[in-house]
Design an enzyme around this catalytic site. Structure first.
Site, PDB file in Angstrom:
ATOM      1  N   ASN A 197     -12.384 -22.253 116.166  1.00 19.32           N
ATOM      2  CA  ASN A 197     -13.636 -21.469 115.739  1.00 19.32           C
ATOM      3  C   ASN A 197     -14.663 -22.025 114.845  1.00 19.32           C
ATOM      4  O   ASN A 197     -14.370 -22.987 113.999  1.00 19.32           O
ATOM      5  CB  ASN A 197     -12.950 -20.066 115.169  1.00 19.32           C
ATOM      6  CG  ASN A 197     -14.159 -19.108 114.706  1.00 19.32           C
ATOM      7  OD1 ASN A 197     -14.902 -18.798 115.766  1.00 19.32           O
ATOM      8  ND2 ASN A 197     -13.902 -18.603 113.501  1.00 19.32           N
ATOM      9  N   MET A 212     -17.141 -12.453 118.923  1.00 17.54           N
ATOM     10  CA  MET A 212     -17.030 -11.550 118.041  1.00 17.54           C
ATOM     11  C   MET A 212     -16.030 -10.509 118.138  1.00 17.54           C
ATOM     12  O   MET A 212     -15.982  -9.262 117.638  1.00 17.54           O
ATOM     13  CB  MET A 212     -18.430 -10.737 117.896  1.00 17.54           C
ATOM     14  CG  MET A 212     -19.677 -11.840 117.499  1.00 17.54           C
ATOM     15  SD  MET A 212     -19.251 -12.611 115.975  1.00 17.54           S
ATOM     16  CE  MET A 212     -19.583 -11.257 114.664  1.00 17.54           C
ATOM     17  N   HIS A 268     -17.413 -20.926 111.997  1.00 20.08           N
ATOM     18  CA  HIS A 268     -17.353 -19.908 110.944  1.00 20.08           C
ATOM     19  C   HIS A 268     -18.715 -20.139 109.985  1.00 20.08           C
ATOM     20  O   HIS A 268     -18.705 -21.350 109.572  1.00 20.08           O
ATOM     21  CB  HIS A 268     -15.931 -19.455 110.173  1.00 20.08           C
ATOM     22  CG  HIS A 268     -16.356 -18.240 109.265  1.00 20.08           C
ATOM     23  ND1 HIS A 268     -16.377 -17.107 109.800  1.00 20.08           N
ATOM     24  CD2 HIS A 268     -16.566 -18.356 107.848  1.00 20.08           C
ATOM     25  CE1 HIS A 268     -16.607 -16.341 108.653  1.00 20.08           C
ATOM     26  NE2 HIS A 268     -16.821 -16.941 107.575  1.00 20.08           N
ATOM     27  N   GLY A 325     -25.816 -17.874 121.379  1.00 23.53           N
ATOM     28  CA  GLY A 325     -25.251 -18.969 122.225  1.00 23.53           C
ATOM     29  C   GLY A 325     -25.958 -19.968 121.541  1.00 23.53           C
ATOM     30  O   GLY A 325     -25.788 -21.180 122.566  1.00 23.53           O
TER      31      GLY A 325
HETATM   32  C1  GRF Z   1     -22.716 -18.724 113.970  1.00 22.27           C
HETATM   33  O1  GRF Z   1     -23.182 -18.563 112.948  1.00 22.27           O
HETATM   34  C2  GRF Z   1     -21.029 -18.737 114.167  1.00 22.27           C
HETATM   35  O2  GRF Z   1     -20.913 -19.774 113.096  1.00 22.27           O
HETATM   36  C3  GRF Z   1     -20.579 -17.366 114.092  1.00 22.27           C
HETATM   37  O3  GRF Z   1     -21.342 -16.913 114.830  1.00 22.27           O
HETATM   38  C4  GRF Z   1     -22.725 -17.245 115.289  1.00 22.27           C
HETATM   39  C5  GRF Z   1     -22.932 -17.717 116.438  1.00 22.27           C
HETATM   40  O4  GRF Z   1     -24.292 -17.868 116.813  1.00 22.27           O
HETATM   41  N1  GRF Z   1     -19.077 -17.533 114.351  1.00 22.27           N
HETATM   42  P1  GRF Z   1     -24.745 -18.485 118.208  1.00 22.27           P
HETATM   43  O5  GRF Z   1     -24.391 -17.301 119.251  1.00 22.27           O
HETATM   44  O6  GRF Z   1     -23.725 -19.532 118.473  1.00 22.27           O
HETATM   45  O7  GRF Z   1     -26.219 -18.760 118.118  1.00 22.27           O
END
Ligand code: GRF
Length: 218
Positions: free
Chosen positions: A113, A96, A115, A14
């Site tokens: 989203n 995810m 990525h 998060g």
């Molecule tokens: C990030 O690298 C985002 O781009 C990918 O998942 C990761 C999430 O990280 N989709 P976080 O949970 O926001 O720390």
């Protein structure tokens, strides 16, 4: 004041959620009246990001995908929870799960989203490992509208970082993540302000400077 509720979907740590919450608390968001993170929803009960939601006093929910027999029934339950907040925007921030076309259509134009690669390069998982293996000299992150094809929607904004000869997966991931935290709030703000829209799967811009869409780190 029109409410511009944002619902954030997470699965893990998060940090992008936290970056968004920090930005929304920032005075520069004052010219986006009504914009606020209204709720956080995780598909995992142990997501560290839920503690961040609690810290900021944001309503949070867990919809466990493991409790549903199909993607469709999970997505329907997820949508019911999302819709309680009548969101102007749904943000996938480290969520995810692959979403069904039905879910994606329901939030068409208001589902984004983040990525960790310069799409269309390196969709899917292990993007930093793939970037190192490919030998690219620049890498980064992308915020895009979600389309039914995973990691393939219209691109809103990208952040570019150098790949250094001494990089390993962890150092590269950390450099990209830092830029994700700048990129996501900017992109979300542009969409909420209506300055970036998605029409017929293409991004339409209104009064947006190039420097707002491409962040270049030294
Ligand atoms: C990030 O690298 C985002 O781009 C990918 O998942 C990761 C999430 O990280 N989709 P976080 O949970 O926001 O720390």
């Amino acid at each position: 004041m029109t409410s511009k509720n944002i619902v954030v979907l997470i699965s893990g740590r998060g940090t992008n959620l936290e970056a968004l919450l920090n930005a929304a608390a920032d005075e520069r968001w004052e010219d986006t009246p009504g914009a606020r993170v209204a709720a956080v929803i995780s598909n995992r009960g142990d997501a560290a990001g839920l503690a961040i939601a609690r810290k900021f006093g944001i309503p949070w929910h867990v919809v466990l995908h493991t409790e549903f027999g199909s993607r469709e029934s999970f997505d329907e339950a997820l949508a019911r929870t999302v819709d309680r907040y009548a969101p102007a925007l749904v943000v996938l921030a480290g969520f995810m799960r692959v979403l069904t076309p039905g879910f994606v259509r329901r939030y068409e134009g208001r589902l984004v989203n983040i990525h960790p690669s310069l799409l269309p390069l390196f969709p899917g998982l292990h993007t930093h490992r793939k970037a190192l293996a490919a030998g690219v000299r620049v890498h980064g992150a992308t915020v895009h509208f979600v389309s039914p094809d995973v990691d393939n929607g219209a691109i809103i904004a990208q952040a570019v970082v150098p790949v250094r000869p001494e990089d390993d997966e962890a150092s590269l991931a950390a450099r990209v993540l830092e830029e994700e935290h700048r990129l996501l709030p900017r992109a979300v703000k542009l969409v909420l302000e209506g300055r970036v829209r998605c029409e017929n799967e293409r991004v339409v811009l209104d009064r947006v400077g190039a420097d707002e869409l491409a962040l270049l780190a030294p």
